[in-house]
Scaffold this motif. Structure first.
Motif, PDB file in Angstrom:
ATOM      1  N   CYS A 129      78.164  19.609  81.728  1.00  0.00           N
ATOM      2  CA  CYS A 129      77.528  18.461  81.085  1.00  0.00           C
ATOM      3  C   CYS A 129      78.570  17.685  80.288  1.00  0.00           C
ATOM      4  O   CYS A 129      79.343  18.261  79.527  1.00  0.00           O
ATOM      5  CB  CYS A 129      76.409  18.950  80.158  1.00  0.00           C
ATOM      6  N   ARG A 130      78.572  16.400  80.462  1.00  0.00           N
ATOM      7  CA  ARG A 130      79.518  15.541  79.755  1.00  0.00           C
ATOM      8  C   ARG A 130      79.286  15.572  78.243  1.00  0.00           C
ATOM      9  O   ARG A 130      80.200  15.353  77.465  1.00  0.00           O
ATOM     10  CB  ARG A 130      79.373  14.119  80.279  1.00  0.00           C
ATOM     11  N   HIS A 131      78.069  15.861  77.820  1.00  0.00           N
ATOM     12  CA  HIS A 131      77.729  15.797  76.398  1.00  0.00           C
ATOM     13  C   HIS A 131      77.950  17.110  75.661  1.00  0.00           C
ATOM     14  O   HIS A 131      78.540  17.130  74.585  1.00  0.00           O
ATOM     15  CB  HIS A 131      76.281  15.331  76.221  1.00  0.00           C
ATOM     16  N   CYS A 132      77.474  18.231  76.227  1.00  0.00           N
ATOM     17  CA  CYS A 132      77.561  19.501  75.497  1.00  0.00           C
ATOM     18  C   CYS A 132      78.555  20.484  76.110  1.00  0.00           C
ATOM     19  O   CYS A 132      78.874  21.491  75.517  1.00  0.00           O
ATOM     20  CB  CYS A 132      76.184  20.163  75.421  1.00  0.00           C
ATOM     21  N   GLY A 133      79.043  20.193  77.334  1.00  0.00           N
ATOM     22  CA  GLY A 133      79.992  21.076  77.991  1.00  0.00           C
ATOM     23  C   GLY A 133      79.362  22.251  78.717  1.00  0.00           C
ATOM     24  O   GLY A 133      80.065  23.056  79.318  1.00  0.00           O
ATOM     25  N   THR A 141      68.681  21.819  85.125  1.00  0.00           N
ATOM     26  CA  THR A 141      68.718  20.355  85.230  1.00  0.00           C
ATOM     27  C   THR A 141      67.453  19.841  85.906  1.00  0.00           C
ATOM     28  O   THR A 141      66.765  20.578  86.610  1.00  0.00           O
ATOM     29  CB  THR A 141      69.941  19.869  86.030  1.00  0.00           C
TER      30      THR A 141
END
Length: 171
Positions: A129-133, A141
């Motif tokens: 995830c780009r936001h939380c890794g 998902t």
């Protein structure tokens, strides 16, 4: 056998595989991204017919994935190099390689390793995830309709996927 074009299907996977869903295209991109860009070198490395190679290269250039770059004036000779659009396929190829290594490498192990020069270590790709890794999996998902989505052939996955995995709404 004629293939049905998928370029009009409202699904990014369908549109991408319309170009990239051919084994030769993936292998051509693998070679170009690892430094093999001359036509004769590609033909030799892949063992592909010159006619098929020329057709695939032409389509990749037409789509803006590869560009021709002159490396010799007389006689004129060009090599194929990845554009920014083409370089972004590297992560797709790494994911495919990683999956192939897990399921098809055999007892001898993977045929190649990926070495990250920045940290000087061998590695494998991770889809995060780009936001939380956090790792992205089918279990954590949900696919939601996007602004370009529409109901039509090849888009059936959106409805059932949302229905089966959508988080419950607060009451």
């Amino acid at each position: 056998m004629t293939r049905t074009p998928l370029s009009d299907v409202a699904c990014s996977i369908a549109r991408a595989t319309d170009l990239f869903g051919d084994a030769w295209t993936a292998l051509i991109m693998r070679d170009v991204l690892t430094g093999i860009g001359r036509f004769d070198d590609l033909a030799h490395d892949l063992g592909i017919s010159r006619k098929v190679l020329a057709a695939r290269l032409s389509r990749l250039v037409e789509e803006g994935v590869l560009a021709r770059e002159r490396y010799q004036q007389r006689p004129p000779r060009e090599a194929y190099v990845a554009t920014e659009k083409g370089k972004e396929l590297y992560s797709v190829l790494l994911a495919l390689m990683d999956w192939g290594d897990r399921w098809y490498a055999g007892e001898a192990g993977p045929p190649a390793r990926i070495h990250h020069r920045d940290c000087d270590r061998d590695t494998t790709p991770v889809t995060a995830c780009r936001h939380c890794g956090g790792a992205l999996t089918p279990d954590n998902t949900t696919q939601l309709p996007g602004p370009g989505g529409r109901v039509g052939p090849g888009t059936r996955v959106i409805g059932p996927l949302i229905a089966s995995r959508a988080p419950e709404q607060p009451r």
